[in-house]
Design a protein around this motif. Structure first.
Motif, mmCIF file in Angstrom:
data_model
loop_
_atom_site.group_PDB
_atom_site.id
_atom_site.type_symbol
_atom_site.label_atom_id
_atom_site.label_comp_id
_atom_site.label_asym_id
_atom_site.label_seq_id
_atom_site.Cartn_x
_atom_site.Cartn_y
_atom_site.Cartn_z
ATOM 1 N N SER A 96 24.840 50.921 14.647
ATOM 2 C CA SER A 96 25.491 52.197 14.972
ATOM 3 C C SER A 96 25.251 52.565 16.434
ATOM 4 O O SER A 96 25.987 53.351 17.019
ATOM 5 C CB SER A 96 24.975 53.303 14.058
ATOM 6 N N GLN B 24 28.878 55.700 25.589
ATOM 7 C CA GLN B 24 30.083 56.115 24.852
ATOM 8 C C GLN B 24 31.348 55.736 25.618
ATOM 9 O O GLN B 24 32.332 55.268 25.044
ATOM 10 C CB GLN B 24 30.028 57.625 24.592
ATOM 11 N N LYS C 104 29.331 50.587 15.418
ATOM 12 C CA LYS C 104 30.028 50.846 16.687
ATOM 13 C C LYS C 104 30.139 49.638 17.615
ATOM 14 O O LYS C 104 30.714 49.755 18.693
ATOM 15 C CB LYS C 104 29.302 51.981 17.424
ATOM 16 N N LEU D 81 31.999 52.048 25.213
ATOM 17 C CA LEU D 81 32.532 51.759 23.875
ATOM 18 C C LEU D 81 33.996 52.191 23.775
ATOM 19 O O LEU D 81 34.840 51.448 23.258
ATOM 20 C CB LEU D 81 31.689 52.478 22.812
#
Ligand SMILES: Cc1cc2nc3c(=O)[nH]c(=O)nc-3n(C[C@H](O)[C@H](O)[C@H](O)COP(=O)(O)O)c2cc1C
Length: 400
Positions: free
Chosen positions: A308, A232, A286, A235
């Motif tokens: 995703s 995360q 994503k 990203l």
């Protein structure tokens, strides 16, 4: 018809029986040696996939190319030298700038791989790290291609402290020795392309991840797959960098210089990222694939939902100097070639690496220290398209 790598495919004229074309078989697609074959033609030095017709037969040489008796001792012809440089130049480089040059010294059987400082990205790669990564990738391809011809590529990085543009030398004087594990990567050199299309959410099996980690490890570089909150973080940092790039005049100038929209006058058909390689615009999902259109409209460009849960792998070394960058570039290409053989598609997520304050927090929190050089996006999806390369007459010179 059955053949080994190293045998020759002879194509004869059906009327006169004279040899029309002769090429070395450099890749066999089936374990039992049946066609098709990758053939390097002696007249052009180019490799093509061949389904032999009735006018073709095999000349067996009796030994596979990787162990060709005396191959290391035989001098390379200029056609063979150019073929090695074409293989090296299939490497990825930031914005397809191809910042490399090759000089071959016939007498010493020695390549010099140098940085082409006319092909830098002054804003996105001010410290030349990405340039070294691309040249490292080209160096890896050169090693693989040389090993494939049965020659040991004896490589020295940055051999001249007085000349930082001389990135490496590769001597081809010995028969193949401890680099023979590189030969098997050869078929992937021209099959690997950056794919900016959506990948499936199918997870890469642990055994394949281990193989990829070992490929990086063989070059002294660590490869780690980001997961959980680290994924995360990667990203988020990439999205932050994307947002900055959109408004940063320097990044935009680099992008505009090396990309070409369909309505622009062509600047060169041999470099840069062409619109057909941009991939679709991201609508959902994503995966933060770089938008080479930079917000500019591209007629006919589709939008798509991306995966995703992108599978991102980070390459890192303890140090952060040109030697590390060249090692990371070689590891990157070794991982990409291995991934290609594992039928994975790949692309690059490097936006955050271009901002020093965003680069540091990218690192793997478990491995701790380490400088991240590359974030690779890997997965099962359509292969990318072939992009142009400069001809060897612009990148290679051969000295006596
Ligand atoms: C150091 C480096 C950084 C790169 N950064 C990106 C990137 O952020 N996004 C992307 O889509 N491709 C990136 N690429 C891939 C290049 O655009 C690509 O290699 C080049 O256009 C040639 O195409 P090919 O890889 O299909 O041969 C990068 C490549 C290198 C070596």
């Amino acid at each position: 018809m059955r053949a080994h790598v190293g045998d020759h495919l002879i194509v004869e004229s059906p009327t006169t029986g004279a040899t029309r074309r002769n090429g070395e078989i450099v890749g066999v697609h089936h374990n039992d040696g049946t066609p098709p074959y990758d053939v390097r033609w002696s007249d052009s030095g180019r490799v093509s996939l061949v389904f032999p017709g009735p006018d073709a037969h095999i000349h067996h040489t009796g030994h596979p190319a990787g162990t060709a008796a005396g191959a290391g001792a035989r001098p390379l012809s200029d056609v063979e030298v150019a073929a090695l440089v074409r293989d090296a130049s299939a490497a990825p480089s930031m914005h397809n700038a191809q910042p490399w040059r090759f000089r071959y010294f016939r007498g010493e059987r020695l390549f010099h791989v140098t940085a082409d400082l006319a092909r830098t990205l002054p804003h996105s790669d001010a410290d030349l790290r990405a340039l070294h990564l691309g040249c490292g990738a080209a160096l890896m391809n050169l090693r693989v291609a040389a090993a494939h011809t049965g020659r040991q590529p004896t490589t020295r990085l940055l051999p001249d402290p007085g000349d930082p543009t001389l990135l490496a030398t590769v001597a081809l004087t010995s028969p193949l020795g401890d680099e023979d594990d590189l030969c098997g990567l050869y078929p992937a050199i021209h099959a690997r392309h950056t794919s900016r299309s959506p990948f499936a959410d199918t997870e890469i099996p642990e055994s394949v991840r281990t193989t990829l980690r070992e490929a990086a490890g063989a070059e002294g570089v660590s490869l780690s797959f980001a997961s959980g909150w680290h994924l995360q973080t990667v990203l988020d940092l990439t999205l932050e960098a994307e947002a900055r790039n959109l408004t940063d005049q320097g990044s935009a100038a680099d992008l505009t210089h090396w990309t070409q929209l369909p309505d622009q006058t062509p600047r060169s058909a041999t470099e840069g990222v062409p619109p057909y390689a941009f991939g679709p615009r991201r609508h959902g999902g994503k995966a933060p694939v770089r938008d080479f259109a930079g917000g500019r409209p591209v007629p006919g460009r589709e939008t798509a939902d991306f995966e995703s849960s992108p599978q991102l792998a980070l390459l890192a070394t303890p140090g952060d100097n040109p030697n590390d960058w060249l090692r990371a570039g070689q590891a990157m290409e070794r991982v990409l070639l291995t991934a290609t053989l594992e039928e994975l598609s790949s692309s690059f997520i490097t936006q955050a690496l271009e901002w020093p304050d965003l680069r540091w927090p990218l690192r793997d929190p478990v491995a701790g220290a380490g400088h991240v050089h590359m974030v690779l996006r890997l997965g099962y999806g359509p292969p990318g398209p072939r992009t142009p390369r400069r001809p060897t007459r612009h990148t290679l010179d051969i000295q006596p």
